[in-house]
Write an enzyme that holds these catalytic residues in place. Structure first.
Site, PDB file in Angstrom:
ATOM      1  N   ARG A  55       0.842  -1.211   0.000  1.00 29.51           N
ATOM      2  CA  ARG A  55       0.000   0.000   0.000  1.00 29.51           C
ATOM      3  C   ARG A  55       0.873   1.255   0.000  1.00 29.51           C
ATOM      4  O   ARG A  55       1.036   1.906  -1.023  1.00 29.51           O
ATOM      5  CB  ARG A  55      -0.960  -0.046   1.204  1.00 29.51           C
ATOM      6  CG  ARG A  55      -2.112   0.952   1.128  1.00 29.51           C
ATOM      7  CD  ARG A  55      -1.763   2.356   1.522  1.00 29.51           C
ATOM      8  NE  ARG A  55      -1.186   2.465   2.868  1.00 29.51           N
ATOM      9  CZ  ARG A  55      -0.652   3.590   3.345  1.00 29.51           C
ATOM     10  NH1 ARG A  55      -0.589   4.686   2.594  1.00 29.51           N
ATOM     11  NH2 ARG A  55      -0.115   3.640   4.562  1.00 29.51           N
ATOM     12  N   ASP A  56       1.490   1.566   1.120  1.00 28.30           N
ATOM     13  CA  ASP A  56       2.303   2.791   1.198  1.00 28.30           C
ATOM     14  C   ASP A  56       3.444   2.713   0.186  1.00 28.30           C
ATOM     15  O   ASP A  56       3.841   3.710  -0.420  1.00 28.30           O
ATOM     16  CB  ASP A  56       2.870   2.926   2.616  1.00 28.30           C
ATOM     17  CG  ASP A  56       3.120   4.366   3.023  1.00 28.30           C
ATOM     18  OD1 ASP A  56       2.962   5.252   2.176  1.00 28.30           O
ATOM     19  OD2 ASP A  56       3.485   4.604   4.189  1.00 28.30           O
ATOM     20  N   HIS A 255       5.970   4.576  12.573  1.00 27.19           N
ATOM     21  CA  HIS A 255       5.903   4.508  11.102  1.00 27.19           C
ATOM     22  C   HIS A 255       6.880   5.555  10.574  1.00 27.19           C
ATOM     23  O   HIS A 255       6.579   6.749  10.540  1.00 27.19           O
ATOM     24  CB  HIS A 255       4.457   4.817  10.686  1.00 27.19           C
ATOM     25  CG  HIS A 255       4.209   4.841   9.216  1.00 27.19           C
ATOM     26  ND1 HIS A 255       3.498   3.848   8.565  1.00 27.19           N
ATOM     27  CD2 HIS A 255       4.522   5.741   8.259  1.00 27.19           C
ATOM     28  CE1 HIS A 255       3.396   4.130   7.285  1.00 27.19           C
ATOM     29  NE2 HIS A 255       4.018   5.285   7.067  1.00 27.19           N
ATOM     30  N   HIS A 257       9.505   7.128   7.798  1.00 20.58           N
ATOM     31  CA  HIS A 257      10.041   7.223   6.432  1.00 20.58           C
ATOM     32  C   HIS A 257      11.535   7.521   6.546  1.00 20.58           C
ATOM     33  O   HIS A 257      11.999   8.082   7.537  1.00 20.58           O
ATOM     34  CB  HIS A 257       9.276   8.272   5.634  1.00 20.58           C
ATOM     35  CG  HIS A 257       7.919   7.778   5.200  1.00 20.58           C
ATOM     36  ND1 HIS A 257       7.658   7.356   3.924  1.00 20.58           N
ATOM     37  CD2 HIS A 257       6.767   7.586   5.894  1.00 20.58           C
ATOM     38  CE1 HIS A 257       6.401   6.935   3.845  1.00 20.58           C
ATOM     39  NE2 HIS A 257       5.832   7.072   5.028  1.00 20.58           N
ATOM     40  N   CYS A 288       4.653   9.278   0.144  1.00 20.50           N
ATOM     41  CA  CYS A 288       3.246   9.696   0.132  1.00 20.50           C
ATOM     42  C   CYS A 288       3.047  10.699  -0.998  1.00 20.50           C
ATOM     43  O   CYS A 288       3.814  11.652  -1.120  1.00 20.50           O
ATOM     44  CB  CYS A 288       2.882  10.325   1.478  1.00 20.50           C
ATOM     45  SG  CYS A 288       1.201  10.959   1.530  1.00 20.50           S
ATOM     46  N   ASN A 297       9.277   4.204   3.121  1.00 19.99           N
ATOM     47  CA  ASN A 297       9.351   3.790   4.526  1.00 19.99           C
ATOM     48  C   ASN A 297      10.705   3.159   4.795  1.00 19.99           C
ATOM     49  O   ASN A 297      11.392   2.695   3.885  1.00 19.99           O
ATOM     50  CB  ASN A 297       8.284   2.727   4.814  1.00 19.99           C
ATOM     51  CG  ASN A 297       6.892   3.270   4.637  1.00 19.99           C
ATOM     52  OD1 ASN A 297       6.360   3.266   3.539  1.00 19.99           O
ATOM     53  ND2 ASN A 297       6.306   3.757   5.706  1.00 19.99           N
TER      54      ASN A 297
HETATM   55  C1  LIG Z   1     -10.886  11.275   1.212  1.00 25.43           C
HETATM   56  C2  LIG Z   1     -11.140  11.654  -0.230  1.00 25.43           C
HETATM   57  C3  LIG Z   1     -11.932  10.613  -0.950  1.00 25.43           C
HETATM   58  C4  LIG Z   1     -11.942  12.959  -0.199  1.00 25.43           C
HETATM   59  O1  LIG Z   1     -11.948  13.539  -1.487  1.00 25.43           O
HETATM   60  P1  LIG Z   1     -13.114  14.515  -1.932  1.00 25.43           P
HETATM   61  O2  LIG Z   1     -12.849  14.893  -3.356  1.00 25.43           O
HETATM   62  O3  LIG Z   1     -13.230  15.622  -0.947  1.00 25.43           O
HETATM   63  O4  LIG Z   1     -14.369  13.569  -1.806  1.00 25.43           O
HETATM   64  P2  LIG Z   1     -15.897  13.846  -1.964  1.00 25.43           P
HETATM   65  O5  LIG Z   1     -16.546  13.249  -0.780  1.00 25.43           O
HETATM   66  O6  LIG Z   1     -16.177  15.287  -2.304  1.00 25.43           O
HETATM   67  O7  LIG Z   1     -16.252  12.967  -3.265  1.00 25.43           O
HETATM   68  C5  LIG Z   1     -15.789  13.320  -4.552  1.00 25.43           C
HETATM   69  C6  LIG Z   1     -15.928  12.117  -5.476  1.00 25.43           C
HETATM   70  O8  LIG Z   1     -15.063  11.059  -5.049  1.00 25.43           O
HETATM   71  C7  LIG Z   1     -15.840   9.897  -4.741  1.00 25.43           C
HETATM   72  N1  LIG Z   1     -15.243   9.266  -3.554  1.00 25.43           N
HETATM   73  C8  LIG Z   1     -15.181   9.809  -2.327  1.00 25.43           C
HETATM   74  N2  LIG Z   1     -14.594   8.947  -1.506  1.00 25.43           N
HETATM   75  C9  LIG Z   1     -14.276   7.845  -2.225  1.00 25.43           C
HETATM   76  C10 LIG Z   1     -13.659   6.623  -1.910  1.00 25.43           C
HETATM   77  N3  LIG Z   1     -13.239   6.346  -0.678  1.00 25.43           N
HETATM   78  N4  LIG Z   1     -13.497   5.711  -2.879  1.00 25.43           N
HETATM   79  C11 LIG Z   1     -13.912   5.967  -4.116  1.00 25.43           C
HETATM   80  N5  LIG Z   1     -14.507   7.131  -4.499  1.00 25.43           N
HETATM   81  C12 LIG Z   1     -14.701   8.057  -3.537  1.00 25.43           C
HETATM   82  C13 LIG Z   1     -17.237  10.407  -4.477  1.00 25.43           C
HETATM   83  O9  LIG Z   1     -18.186   9.379  -4.705  1.00 25.43           O
HETATM   84  C14 LIG Z   1     -17.327  11.511  -5.492  1.00 25.43           C
HETATM   85  O10 LIG Z   1     -17.516  10.939  -6.765  1.00 25.43           O
HETATM   86  P3  LIG Z   1     -18.297  11.723  -7.953  1.00 25.43           P
HETATM   87  O11 LIG Z   1     -19.655  12.017  -7.364  1.00 25.43           O
HETATM   88  O12 LIG Z   1     -17.480  12.964  -8.229  1.00 25.43           O
HETATM   89  O13 LIG Z   1     -18.282  10.748  -9.079  1.00 25.43           O
HETATM   90  C15 LIG Z   1      -9.838  11.880  -1.011  1.00 25.43           C
HETATM   91  O14 LIG Z   1      -9.225  12.970  -0.460  1.00 25.43           O
HETATM   92  C16 LIG Z   1      -8.931  10.691  -0.931  1.00 25.43           C
HETATM   93  O15 LIG Z   1      -9.213   9.632  -1.432  1.00 25.43           O
HETATM   94  N6  LIG Z   1      -7.790  10.883  -0.326  1.00 25.43           N
HETATM   95  C17 LIG Z   1      -6.870   9.754  -0.132  1.00 25.43           C
HETATM   96  C18 LIG Z   1      -5.510  10.252  -0.018  1.00 25.43           C
HETATM   97  C19 LIG Z   1      -4.570   9.082   0.159  1.00 25.43           C
HETATM   98  O16 LIG Z   1      -4.876   7.955  -0.126  1.00 25.43           O
HETATM   99  N7  LIG Z   1      -3.379   9.437   0.655  1.00 25.43           N
HETATM  100  C20 LIG Z   1      -2.368   8.444   0.873  1.00 25.43           C
HETATM  101  C21 LIG Z   1      -2.660   7.574   2.048  1.00 25.43           C
HETATM  102  S1  LIG Z   1      -2.308   8.319   3.602  1.00 25.43           S
HETATM  103  C22 LIG Z   1      -0.618   8.053   3.786  1.00 25.43           C
HETATM  104  O17 LIG Z   1       0.027   7.592   2.891  1.00 25.43           O
HETATM  105  C23 LIG Z   1      -0.001   8.351   5.121  1.00 25.43           C
HETATM  106  C24 LIG Z   1       0.250   7.094   5.949  1.00 25.43           C
HETATM  107  C25 LIG Z   1      -1.053   6.432   6.340  1.00 25.43           C
HETATM  108  O18 LIG Z   1       0.997   6.142   5.215  1.00 25.43           O
HETATM  109  C26 LIG Z   1       1.022   7.436   7.223  1.00 25.43           C
HETATM  110  C27 LIG Z   1       2.189   8.389   6.995  1.00 25.43           C
HETATM  111  O19 LIG Z   1       3.200   8.026   6.388  1.00 25.43           O
HETATM  112  O20 LIG Z   1       2.038   9.540   7.402  1.00 25.43           O
END
Ligand SMILES: CC(C)(COP(=O)([O-])OP(=O)([O-])OC[C@H]1O[C@@H](n2cnc3c(N)ncnc32)[C@H](O)[C@@H]1OP(=O)([O-])[O-])[C@@H](O)C(=O)NCCC(=O)NCCSC(=O)C[C@@](C)(O)CC(=O)[O-]
Length: 358
Positions: A55-56, A255, A257, A288, A297
């Site tokens: 994933r990450d 966690h 990096h 990320c 990581n």
């Molecule tokens: C949270 C959202 C979805 C908000 O994003 P948004 O654009 O604000 O969402 P929304 O609620 O306004 O929806 C917009 C559209 O997206 C769809 N939608 C809404 N949610 C979903 C979903 N879950 N799956 C599929 N589709 C989705 C929703 O249905 C809609 O579709 P439309 O009507 O336009 O066709 C977006 O910002 C997002 O997906 N962000 C993810 C970011 C991400 O994955 N970042 C990396 C992971 S975190 C990380 O790596 C850190 C970590 C964990 O490893 C720890 C560290 O190292 O710090």
């Protein structure tokens, strides 16, 4: 986060956790020749690794990685002794296109009985999509737990999930409650615990409070993410002192990096402080998409090597993990970031050379 039924659900989540303790079988030990492993999670000498490579590690790769490759990576990791694997995420494919095929991957991967599989879920939509998948496949328990994530700063939270931290905690409390109601335990992440790429140095008190909010809503554990990888033993210790002043150390994970090459020493610092769960990524894959400049990581191989010959036991066959790390690095045409993996490969090559006659 004072939702009335959260603490009751949290208690249920804890029961689920203990009922899911895995039993170590002789077969598992046989597959893990280079390190012993106990699932006695309460044992002070066991370090649990959450393998976040699939994933990450992969989410930031720009080239499309075929689902079959991701499935093979997850299967190889399980066979090499990884006991907790983050298999993908149910985030928006518009935001993180690389994670789009997670449902297919969960259906196709081998679900090994002694491995716990988790997926990242950002919001209720992601949880709905996961539940729909689980409903379509009632005979195969595809995941053991979900992970929810927020951050210590509004700036990072906005960039990552389009919400402030307070808004995200409110959304995540609903996700956590629904997941626990379905009997799926929830892990939490706090990003940018040392430095935020948008607002700079992070106040440890913020990390402490966000961690507490995640635990209060029912997460069984919170992983503290040095997303940018700027932490050092001094700043990590300072952050941990603050977080541990109100949160039990046994519910925390590290966690790290490896951007500044401090991943291993920060992990050792966390273990010295009492933490017994570390996240790491095979071959140090990752970064990320919303943390510009951050590298992957800390490598799983480096963590396992760092604790070799110590009092700690960690699951994982180092030689098999090294093979897996080079396999995926070669496929992705990227350098293997694990120093240990490189040293082991160099040693193998030396061992293959004919010995000079005396
Ligand atoms: C949270 C959202 C979805 C908000 O994003 P948004 O654009 O604000 O969402 P929304 O609620 O306004 O929806 C917009 C559209 O997206 C769809 N939608 C809404 N949610 C979903 C979903 N879950 N799956 C599929 N589709 C989705 C929703 O249905 C809609 O579709 P439309 O009507 O336009 O066709 C977006 O910002 C997002 O997906 N962000 C993810 C970011 C991400 O994955 N970042 C990396 C992971 S975190 C990380 O790596 C850190 C970590 C964990 O490893 C720890 C560290 O190292 O710090």
């Amino acid at each position: 986060m004072a939702l009335p039924s959260i603490s009751r659900l949290a208690a249920r989540g804890r029961c689920l956790t203990s009922s899911k303790q895995f039993t170590v079988t002789r077969a598992v030990h046989n597959r893990i020749p280079s390190s012993s492993y106990s699932t006695a999670a309460s044992s002070d000498n066991v370090i649990n690794i959450v393998e976040v490579g699939p994933r990450d590690g992969l989410q930031n790769e720009s080239a499309v990685i075929p689902p079959a490759t991701k499935v093979e990576l997850i299967n190889k990791l399980g066979r090499a002794g990884s006991r907790i694997i983050e298999a993908g995420s149910f985030v928006s494919p518009k935001w993180v296109p690389q994670m789009a095929g997670t449902a297919e991957i969960l259906k196709k991967m081998d679900k090994l009985p002694d491995v716990k599989y988790q997926v990242l879920v950002p919001n209720e939509k992601g949880l709905e999509n996961l539940f729909a998948l689980l409903d379509e496949n009632p005979d195969k328990p595809l995941v053991d737990e979900i992970a929810v994530f927020t951050a210590a700063t509004d700036e990072f939270s906005k960039a990552n999930t389009n919400t402030t931290v307070a808004e995200s905690l409110e959304k995540l409390s609903r996700v956590t409650r629904a997941s626990l109601e379905r009997g799926i335990q929830v892990r939490g992440y706090v990003s940018v615990v040392i430095t935020c790429p948008y607002s700079g140095k992070v106040d440890p008190a913020r990390v402490r409070d966000v961690t507490k909010a995640l635990l209060d809503m029912g997460c069984y554990e919170v992983s503290l993410g040095d997303t940018v990888g700027t932490g050092s033993p001094t700043t990590v210790s300072r952050m941990l002192d603050s977080v541990m002043s109100v949160n039990p150390v046994r519910k925390l994970a590290g966690h790290f990096h490896d951007t500044f090459g401090m991943g291993v020493v920060n992990a050792v610092t966390a273990v010295d402080a009492g933490i017994r769960t570390l996240d790491s990524s095979i071959a140090g894959l990752g970064g990320c998409p919303f943390s510009p400049g951050a590298t992957g990581n800390v490598a799983t191989e480096d963590i396992i090597y760092a604790f070799r010959d110590s009092k700690y036991r960690i699951a994982g066959d180092l030689e098999a993990l090294v093979d897996t790390g080079f396999w995926i690095s070669d496929l992705l045409k990227r350098d293997n970031s694990s120093r240990v993996a490189k040293a082991i490969r160099a040693r193998r090559e030396r061992d293959r050379q004919p010995k000079a006659k005396l």
